[in-house]
Design an enzyme around this catalytic site. Structure first.
Site, PDB file in Angstrom:
ATOM      1  N   GLY A 178       0.813  -1.213   0.000  1.00  0.00           N
ATOM      2  CA  GLY A 178       0.000   0.000   0.000  1.00  0.00           C
ATOM      3  C   GLY A 178       0.843   1.258   0.000  1.00  0.00           C
ATOM      4  N   ALA A 179       1.865   1.276  -0.830  1.00  0.00           N
ATOM      5  CA  ALA A 179       2.820   2.393  -0.808  1.00  0.00           C
ATOM      6  C   ALA A 179       2.774   3.242  -2.068  1.00  0.00           C
ATOM      7  CB  ALA A 179       4.229   1.860  -0.596  1.00  0.00           C
ATOM      8  N   GLY A 237      -0.896   7.941  -0.237  1.00  0.00           N
ATOM      9  CA  GLY A 237      -1.218   8.069   1.175  1.00  0.00           C
ATOM     10  C   GLY A 237      -0.035   7.932   2.112  1.00  0.00           C
ATOM     11  N   GLY A 271       1.441   5.315   3.125  1.00  0.00           N
ATOM     12  CA  GLY A 271       2.422   4.334   2.676  1.00  0.00           C
ATOM     13  C   GLY A 271       3.494   4.971   1.817  1.00  0.00           C
ATOM     14  N   SER A 281      -6.144   0.923  13.263  1.00  0.00           N
ATOM     15  CA  SER A 281      -6.921   2.158  13.349  1.00  0.00           C
ATOM     16  C   SER A 281      -7.687   2.174  14.662  1.00  0.00           C
ATOM     17  CB  SER A 281      -7.912   2.253  12.184  1.00  0.00           C
ATOM     18  OG  SER A 281      -8.821   3.324  12.381  1.00  0.00           O
ATOM     19  N   TYR A 316     -15.170  -2.527   8.149  1.00  0.00           N
ATOM     20  CA  TYR A 316     -13.836  -1.938   8.270  1.00  0.00           C
ATOM     21  C   TYR A 316     -13.378  -1.999   9.726  1.00  0.00           C
ATOM     22  CZ  TYR A 316     -10.124   1.554   8.179  1.00  0.00           C
ATOM     23  OH  TYR A 316      -8.925   2.210   8.318  1.00  0.00           O
TER      24      TYR A 316
END
Length: 282
Positions: free
Chosen positions: A10-11, A14, A16, A140, A165
């Site tokens: 996930g880079a 955002g 990441g 989170s 989520y």
């Protein structure tokens, strides 16, 4: 960080991407995992621009919704990298409508929980052989108030996007807890963190109303660089008290929810996740 090998999912945007830039600037070799080749190339170019001269930046492609793709990714990583100093499980998403992956697993659960679970486990022998190492997962504070729906893990009876989520983020914290227990005494640590409300592309995939809601929250949100600060610190700081098994917020260890501290729930989730991944070895 000089010459340490970092692997981060996930880079391509955002926090990441922000973390990858910061770690590369410290001299780390950074391998990013993305789903889209064009976006991965653009991200790698940005990371190289921020990197120190010694840093080596590489890209890997995988659709983390597919367990076959995760297994293929793990095999490629093991073939390309003789050591892994830091594994960062950062990829994640939220989906308003229930969707199934090609494996028949609900999409949010597949990407946010099972993908990091499977990838970490497939790489674990290499990681432990590279000790001292760190495994960091993006969780989170949304996990608070959630429970793991063991009687409806595929959300067939009830599906609400944000609730799902929340459940996946609780799974991240429980995964970290059980992984830390299994890693005790190995020199490898497992931790997770809450990045805060971040002004990024997150949750922009759920229609115009949700996009407008995220836009309205921007004045209250932190930058991606601020959201990545704790992640970079967890990857880089030399001495962090009580690192293994910790849940961190703004570079401080915090207590997660009561449900996230339940050892039996964490072990039960691990056992069921193994079954959902249909065996851990490729």
């Amino acid at each position: 960080m000089s010459q340490k090998q970092i692997l981060i999912t996930g880079a391509t945007n955002g926090i990441g991407l922000a973390a990858a830039k910061a770690l590369a600037a410290l001299g780390a070799n950074v391998a990013i995992v993305g789903r889209n080749a064009a976006r991965s190339t653009i991200a790698a170019t940005e990371i190289r621009a921020a990197a120190s001269n010694a840093a080596h930046i590489t890209t890997l492609l995988a659709d983390l919704a597919s367990q076959a793709a995760v297994r293929g990714l793990a095999a490629e990583i093991l073939a390309r990298y003789p050591r892994i100093d830091v594994l960062i499980n950062n990829a994640g998403a939220m989906h308003r409508a229930r969707q199934l992956t090609g494996d028949g697993i609900e999409l949010t659960w597949a990407v946010n929980h099972l993908a990091p679970f499977l990838l970490t486990t497939l790489l674990l022998d290499r990681i432990k052989a590279s000790s001292p190492c760190r495994i960091i997962t993006t969780a989170s504070d949304a996990h608070r108030g959630a429970d793991i729906p063991f009687d409806d893990l595929n959300a067939e009876t009830l599906y609400r996007g944000f609730v799902r989520y929340q459940q996946s983020k609780l799974a991240n914290v429980l995964f970290t807890r059980e992984l830390a227990r299994r890693l005790a005494g190995t020199g490898t640590s497992a931790s997770c963190f809450h990045p805060g409300l971040v002004a990024s592309g997150f949750n922009q995939n759920n229609g115009i109303l949700m996009s407008l809601a995220m836009l309205a929250l921007r004045p209250l949100s932190r930058s991606v660089e601020k959201g990545a600060e704790t992640l970079v610190w967890l990857a880089n700081a030399p001495d962090i008290p009580d690192l293994n098994g910790g849940y961190f917020v703004d570079r401080e260890r915090r207590s997660p929810s009561r449900q996230a501290q339940d050892a039996q729930t964490a072990q039960r989730l691990w056992d069921i996740s193994e079954k959902q991944c249909a065996g851990l070895r490729a």
